[in-house]
Write a protein that holds these residues in place. Structure first.
Motif, PDB file in Angstrom:
ATOM      1  N   LYS A 119      37.173  51.447  39.744  1.00  0.00           N
ATOM      2  CA  LYS A 119      37.050  50.026  39.420  1.00  0.00           C
ATOM      3  C   LYS A 119      38.444  49.421  39.270  1.00  0.00           C
ATOM      4  O   LYS A 119      39.326  50.020  38.669  1.00  0.00           O
ATOM      5  CB  LYS A 119      36.276  49.873  38.110  1.00  0.00           C
ATOM      6  N   GLN A 120      38.633  48.239  39.812  1.00  0.00           N
ATOM      7  CA  GLN A 120      39.937  47.574  39.681  1.00  0.00           C
ATOM      8  C   GLN A 120      40.015  46.903  38.327  1.00  0.00           C
ATOM      9  O   GLN A 120      39.078  46.290  37.868  1.00  0.00           O
ATOM     10  CB  GLN A 120      40.087  46.539  40.785  1.00  0.00           C
ATOM     11  N   THR A 121      41.172  47.051  37.698  1.00  0.00           N
ATOM     12  CA  THR A 121      41.318  46.462  36.372  1.00  0.00           C
ATOM     13  C   THR A 121      42.364  45.354  36.355  1.00  0.00           C
ATOM     14  O   THR A 121      42.595  44.731  35.337  1.00  0.00           O
ATOM     15  CB  THR A 121      41.736  47.534  35.347  1.00  0.00           C
ATOM     16  N   ALA A 122      43.026  45.138  37.478  1.00  0.00           N
ATOM     17  CA  ALA A 122      44.049  44.098  37.533  1.00  0.00           C
ATOM     18  C   ALA A 122      44.010  43.426  38.907  1.00  0.00           C
ATOM     19  O   ALA A 122      43.379  43.940  39.837  1.00  0.00           O
ATOM     20  CB  ALA A 122      45.418  44.707  37.286  1.00  0.00           C
TER      21      ALA A 122
ATOM     22  N   ILE B  47      49.240  43.286  41.052  1.00  0.00           N
ATOM     23  CA  ILE B  47      49.557  44.339  40.086  1.00  0.00           C
ATOM     24  C   ILE B  47      49.099  45.697  40.610  1.00  0.00           C
ATOM     25  O   ILE B  47      49.805  46.701  40.499  1.00  0.00           O
ATOM     26  CB  ILE B  47      48.921  44.008  38.713  1.00  0.00           C
ATOM     27  N   GLU B  48      47.920  45.726  41.251  1.00  0.00           N
ATOM     28  CA  GLU B  48      47.434  46.974  41.833  1.00  0.00           C
ATOM     29  C   GLU B  48      48.402  47.477  42.910  1.00  0.00           C
ATOM     30  O   GLU B  48      48.649  48.668  43.042  1.00  0.00           O
ATOM     31  CB  GLU B  48      46.032  46.780  42.444  1.00  0.00           C
ATOM     32  N   ARG B  49      48.961  46.525  43.644  1.00  0.00           N
ATOM     33  CA  ARG B  49      49.916  46.890  44.700  1.00  0.00           C
ATOM     34  C   ARG B  49      51.203  47.462  44.093  1.00  0.00           C
ATOM     35  O   ARG B  49      51.745  48.456  44.573  1.00  0.00           O
ATOM     36  CB  ARG B  49      50.237  45.636  45.530  1.00  0.00           C
TER      37      ARG B  49
END
Ligand SMILES: [Zn+2]
Length: 200
Positions: free
Chosen positions: A3-6, A10-12
């Motif tokens: 699950k993505q949290t940002a 930011i994930e990058r």
């Protein structure tokens, strides 16, 4: 999929940091968080330094070191002993020797080691330029290569290439590390230490 949290930016950032050596995904998240929390005193100066480094770094045409000028700062330094070339596998090795402050001469970075299994032959390394440089005023070529099978077979190959040129080819001593206890050393290290013993 996790699950993505940002947001994607930011994930990058986390994904890119996770590609650095020694940083797993978890450490990358920690590093990213530290950067985001310290925007003005860490994130922005780091971003500026990275941009500057990316636009100005060059590989030294002479020795293979990385710097912002070519020939590099070390190659340009007239106080360096131009009769000695210290050959290393990677730039990290050069930095390690510089940190120790024990080399007064010049360097040559091979960019790796011979590894037939991985298809890495002499033409894939910075060897041709080393042979070109191995002329007067150079009197000694010190092969400061890793004490691995690949490092030592590379040293063997270079020794053959450099022989008959009227210069001294040397290599690092092998043996007991500073602070090392004999009981903890492997047999190979002990055997090398016995072979390279010195008279006191
Ligand atoms: Zn250089």
């Amino acid at each position: 999929m996790a699950k993505q949290t940002a947001g994607p930016e930011i994930e990058r950032l986390i994904a890119l940091l996770a590609r650095l050596p020694g940083l797993g995904h978890r450490s990358a998240r920690k590093a990213a968080l530290a950067l985001l929390k310290r925007r003005s005193d860490l994130l922005e100066p780091l971003a500026a330094a990275l941009t500057e480094a990316a636009s100005s770094i060059v590989t030294c045409e002479r020795c293979g070191n990385i710097d912002t000028v070519s020939p590099c700062t070390i190659c340009r330094d007239p106080r360096r002993d131009a009769t000695l070339i210290v050959v290393v596998e990677e730039i990290g090795d050069l930095w390690a020797l510089e940190r120790a402050g024990v080399v007064g001469g010049l360097y040559h970075v091979l960019g790796g080691h011979l590894s037939p299994l991985d298809g890495i032959g002499p033409e894939d390394l910075n060897i041709g330029k080393l042979i070109e440089r191995a002329v007067p005023p150079v009197e000694e070529v010190l092969l400061a290569l890793n004490a691995t099978v690949e490092g030592q077979s590379t040293a063997h190959y270079l020794t053959e290439q450099l022989q008959g040129r009227g210069l001294k080819v040397t290599r690092l001593a092998q043996g007991v590390p500073i602070g090392g206890e004999l009981d903890y050393l492997d047999e190979g290290t002990l055997a090398a230490a016995i072979r390279s013993r010195r008279t006191l």
